[in-house]
Design a protein around this motif. Structure first.
Motif, PDB file in Angstrom:
ATOM      1  N   ILE A   1      -6.975   7.750  -3.511  1.00 10.80           N
ATOM      2  CA  ILE A   1      -6.179   6.689  -2.883  1.00 10.80           C
ATOM      3  C   ILE A   1      -7.078   5.546  -2.437  1.00 10.80           C
ATOM      4  CG2 ILE A   1      -4.633   6.120  -0.977  1.00 10.80           C
ATOM      5  CD1 ILE A   1      -3.760   9.084  -1.019  1.00 10.80           C
ATOM      6  N   ILE A   2      -8.207   5.871  -1.826  1.00 10.14           N
ATOM      7  CA  ILE A   2      -9.163   4.839  -1.379  1.00 10.14           C
ATOM      8  C   ILE A   2      -9.625   4.008  -2.566  1.00 10.14           C
ATOM      9  CG2 ILE A   2     -11.476   4.478  -0.434  1.00 10.14           C
ATOM     10  CD1 ILE A   2     -10.990   7.021   1.293  1.00 10.14           C
ATOM     11  N   GLN A   3      -9.967   4.682  -3.659  1.00  7.52           N
ATOM     12  CA  GLN A   3     -10.443   3.994  -4.863  1.00  7.52           C
ATOM     13  C   GLN A   3      -9.342   3.138  -5.480  1.00  7.52           C
ATOM     14  OE1 GLN A   3     -11.443   6.462  -8.357  1.00  7.52           O
ATOM     15  NE2 GLN A   3     -13.418   5.414  -8.382  1.00  7.52           N
ATOM     16  N   HIS A   4      -8.124   3.670  -5.513  1.00  4.57           N
ATOM     17  CA  HIS A   4      -7.004   2.954  -6.135  1.00  4.57           C
ATOM     18  C   HIS A   4      -6.620   1.711  -5.340  1.00  4.57           C
ATOM     19  CE1 HIS A   4      -3.349   2.315  -8.390  1.00  4.57           C
ATOM     20  NE2 HIS A   4      -2.643   2.348  -7.278  1.00  4.57           N
ATOM     21  N   LEU A   5      -6.604   1.823  -4.019  1.00  2.00           N
ATOM     22  CA  LEU A   5      -6.171   0.698  -3.182  1.00  2.00           C
ATOM     23  C   LEU A   5      -7.311  -0.258  -2.839  1.00  2.00           C
ATOM     24  CD1 LEU A   5      -3.777   2.459  -0.627  1.00  2.00           C
ATOM     25  CD2 LEU A   5      -3.196   1.329  -2.773  1.00  2.00           C
ATOM     26  N   GLY A   6      -8.553   0.238  -2.854  1.00  2.00           N
ATOM     27  CA  GLY A   6      -9.685  -0.603  -2.502  1.00  2.00           C
ATOM     28  C   GLY A   6      -9.711  -0.957  -1.026  1.00  2.00           C
ATOM     29  N   VAL A   7      -9.296  -0.012  -0.170  1.00  2.73           N
ATOM     30  CA  VAL A   7      -9.285  -0.241   1.278  1.00  2.73           C
ATOM     31  C   VAL A   7     -10.095   0.852   1.962  1.00  2.73           C
ATOM     32  CG1 VAL A   7      -7.066  -1.438   1.235  1.00  2.73           C
ATOM     33  CG2 VAL A   7      -7.117   1.049   1.521  1.00  2.73           C
TER      34      VAL A   7
ATOM     35  N   ARG B   1       0.834  -1.211   0.000  1.00  2.00           N
ATOM     36  CA  ARG B   1       0.000   0.000   0.000  1.00  2.00           C
ATOM     37  C   ARG B   1       0.863   1.253   0.000  1.00  2.00           C
ATOM     38  NH1 ARG B   1      -2.578  -2.521   4.333  1.00  2.00           N
ATOM     39  NH2 ARG B   1      -1.976  -0.785   5.703  1.00  2.00           N
ATOM     40  N   LEU B   2       1.897   1.254   0.837  1.00  5.12           N
ATOM     41  CA  LEU B   2       2.772   2.428   0.916  1.00  5.12           C
ATOM     42  C   LEU B   2       3.492   2.669  -0.404  1.00  5.12           C
ATOM     43  CD1 LEU B   2       4.327   2.035   4.488  1.00  5.12           C
ATOM     44  CD2 LEU B   2       2.283   3.284   3.805  1.00  5.12           C
ATOM     45  N   HIS B   3       3.946   1.593  -1.039  1.00  5.64           N
ATOM     46  CA  HIS B   3       4.593   1.719  -2.348  1.00  5.64           C
ATOM     47  C   HIS B   3       3.637   2.327  -3.365  1.00  5.64           C
ATOM     48  CE1 HIS B   3       8.622   0.236  -2.161  1.00  5.64           C
ATOM     49  NE2 HIS B   3       8.293  -0.932  -1.651  1.00  5.64           N
ATOM     50  N   ARG B   4       2.380   1.864  -3.345  1.00  3.05           N
ATOM     51  CA  ARG B   4       1.411   2.342  -4.342  1.00  3.05           C
ATOM     52  C   ARG B   4       1.044   3.802  -4.112  1.00  3.05           C
ATOM     53  NH1 ARG B   4      -2.870  -2.427  -6.041  1.00  3.05           N
ATOM     54  NH2 ARG B   4      -1.304  -3.922  -6.733  1.00  3.05           N
TER      55      ARG B   4
ATOM     56  N   THR C   1      -7.788   2.931   6.961  1.00  3.30           N
ATOM     57  CA  THR C   1      -6.510   2.333   6.558  1.00  3.30           C
ATOM     58  C   THR C   1      -5.664   3.344   5.794  1.00  3.30           C
ATOM     59  OG1 THR C   1      -7.439   0.110   6.452  1.00  3.30           O
ATOM     60  CG2 THR C   1      -5.435   0.497   5.187  1.00  3.30           C
ATOM     61  N   VAL C   2      -6.308   4.075   4.882  1.00  5.55           N
ATOM     62  CA  VAL C   2      -5.592   5.100   4.117  1.00  5.55           C
ATOM     63  C   VAL C   2      -5.073   6.187   5.048  1.00  5.55           C
ATOM     64  CG1 VAL C   2      -5.870   6.946   2.418  1.00  5.55           C
ATOM     65  CG2 VAL C   2      -6.774   4.667   1.938  1.00  5.55           C
ATOM     66  N   ARG C   3      -5.873   6.569   6.028  1.00  3.37           N
ATOM     67  CA  ARG C   3      -5.444   7.600   6.974  1.00  3.37           C
ATOM     68  C   ARG C   3      -4.188   7.168   7.720  1.00  3.37           C
ATOM     69  NH1 ARG C   3      -5.606   9.375  12.143  1.00  3.37           N
ATOM     70  NH2 ARG C   3      -6.336   7.353  12.880  1.00  3.37           N
TER      71      ARG C   3
ATOM     72  N   ALA D   1       7.827  11.536   3.514  1.00  8.11           N
ATOM     73  CA  ALA D   1       7.573  11.222   2.102  1.00  8.11           C
ATOM     74  C   ALA D   1       6.485  12.084   1.488  1.00  8.11           C
ATOM     75  CB  ALA D   1       7.198   9.754   1.953  1.00  8.11           C
ATOM     76  N   LEU D   2       5.680  12.748   2.323  1.00  7.14           N
ATOM     77  CA  LEU D   2       4.574  13.551   1.805  1.00  7.14           C
ATOM     78  C   LEU D   2       4.133  14.555   2.862  1.00  7.14           C
ATOM     79  CD1 LEU D   2       1.843  12.333   3.383  1.00  7.14           C
ATOM     80  CD2 LEU D   2       2.172  10.489   1.738  1.00  7.14           C
ATOM     81  N   ARG D   3       3.210  15.412   2.436  1.00  6.69           N
ATOM     82  CA  ARG D   3       2.619  16.393   3.348  1.00  6.69           C
ATOM     83  C   ARG D   3       1.115  16.370   3.181  1.00  6.69           C
ATOM     84  NH1 ARG D   3       1.466  21.784   2.508  1.00  6.69           N
ATOM     85  NH2 ARG D   3       2.641  21.771   0.545  1.00  6.69           N
ATOM     86  N   ARG D   4       0.405  16.316   4.306  1.00  7.47           N
ATOM     87  CA  ARG D   4      -1.059  16.321   4.239  1.00  7.47           C
ATOM     88  C   ARG D   4      -1.579  17.729   3.953  1.00  7.47           C
ATOM     89  NH1 ARG D   4      -3.233  14.297   9.662  1.00  7.47           N
ATOM     90  NH2 ARG D   4      -1.225  15.113  10.391  1.00  7.47           N
ATOM     91  N   VAL D   5      -2.594  17.807   3.090  1.00  3.99           N
ATOM     92  CA  VAL D   5      -3.304  19.051   2.819  1.00  3.99           C
ATOM     93  C   VAL D   5      -4.790  18.733   2.871  1.00  3.99           C
ATOM     94  CG1 VAL D   5      -1.471  20.040   1.404  1.00  3.99           C
ATOM     95  CG2 VAL D   5      -3.244  18.656   0.318  1.00  3.99           C
ATOM     96  N   HIS D   6      -5.610  19.766   2.776  1.00  4.50           N
ATOM     97  CA  HIS D   6      -7.051  19.548   2.833  1.00  4.50           C
ATOM     98  C   HIS D   6      -7.505  18.624   1.695  1.00  4.50           C
ATOM     99  CE1 HIS D   6     -11.269  20.282   3.625  1.00  4.50           C
ATOM    100  NE2 HIS D   6     -11.449  20.627   2.362  1.00  4.50           N
ATOM    101  N   GLY D   7      -8.076  17.492   2.051  1.00  6.02           N
ATOM    102  CA  GLY D   7      -8.631  16.572   1.058  1.00  6.02           C
ATOM    103  C   GLY D   7      -7.644  15.590   0.456  1.00  6.02           C
TER     104      GLY D   7
END
Length: 256
Positions: free
Chosen positions: A25-31, A6-9, A35-37, A48-54
């Motif tokens: 992300i939810i649609q792509h991973l199907g989870v 999941r992290l790789h994807r 779990t995505v959160r 590796a990333l930064r959270r933004v609105h949405g």
């Protein structure tokens, strides 16, 4: 699906899109959303990333994920591009093909073409074109060099020097990104060096880029817009302003 996968994807999506919504992300991973959160929080803690609105945005340019991961992203679009690319080729031509998930699918489509000479640094491409099930016999030249574990391809000075011995009718290349201002680019210097040598030693240069690569500039430019003869993308690029600019720059621009 394992957490590592999941992290790789998620990182694969982010490396090509730069900004990704939580819903995508939810649609792509199907989870589940939860779990995505958790995955996003873990990747954010790793820088590796930064959270933004949405959703999330990239904090910096990241290397491409392993080929095994990229093979699972936008497979339909890449297959459409590969099929359109074959329509630009003629039987008996000599081709340069670099390593990538799109060019691996291109190799499958080339099995229907007779008598091609294919010069490649991709182990996947070489193996697919020499399969026992193929009724078309191609001459396949696998370039020497050091093997890259994540790319399943050869690389290095030896690979580049071998490319310079040949002249090809067509080079088929899959970049990390392409823009109307800078052209085609890769993240890794060794990949860009191989692509650059292929560009220099081919009569016709064809760029295979799915919609996520349009408008993206990676670290190393290997072909200016003026050096690109044909760009092939998928229908997802049609509405992008950058695609309109690329069409104006390039001799032939094709939406598969």
């Amino acid at each position: 699906m394992l957490e590592e996968t999941r992290l790789h994807r998620i990182r694969a999506l982010l490396s090509t899109l730069n900004r990704v919504s939580t819903e995508k992300i939810i649609q792509h991973l199907g989870v589940s959303r939860e779990t995505v959160r958790r995955d996003i929080l873990k990747l954010e803690s790793m820088g590796a990333l930064r959270r933004v609105h949405g959703g999330i945005v990239a904090t910096s340019l990241e290397p491409e994920p392993p080929l095994s991961v990229r093979n699972t992203v936008r497979e339909k679009e890449k297959l459409d591009i590969a099929r359109a690319a074959v329509q630009q080729l003629s039987a008996g031509q000599t081709l340069f093909i670099d390593a990538g998930s799109t060019t691996a699918l291109l190799a499958d489509e080339l099995l229907s073409m007779p008598g091609m000479t294919v010069i490649t640094n991709s182990l996947n491409v070489a193996l697919k074109l020499t399969t026992a099930e193929s009724t078309m016999h191609h001459e396949v030249i696998l370039l020497g060099g050091h093997m890259g574990p994540s790319m399943q391809a050869t690389r290095g000075d030896l690979t580049v020097s071998e490319i310079q011995r040949y002249r090809a009718d067509v080079a088929l290349l899959s970049p990390v990104g392409i823009t109307s201002a800078s052209g085609a680019s890769s993240f890794a210097h060794h990949e860009a060096a191989i692509a650059r040598a292929m560009v220099t030693n081919a009569k016709t240069r064809i760029i295979l880029a799915d919609n996520s690569k349009i408008g993206i500039t990676s670290r190393v430019i290997y072909a200016t817009p003026q050096e690109i003869d044909i760009i092939i993308t998928d229908a997802g690029s049609a509405a992008k302003p950058e695609w309109q600019l690329l069409q104006a720059q390039c001799a032939h621009a094709i939406v598969a």
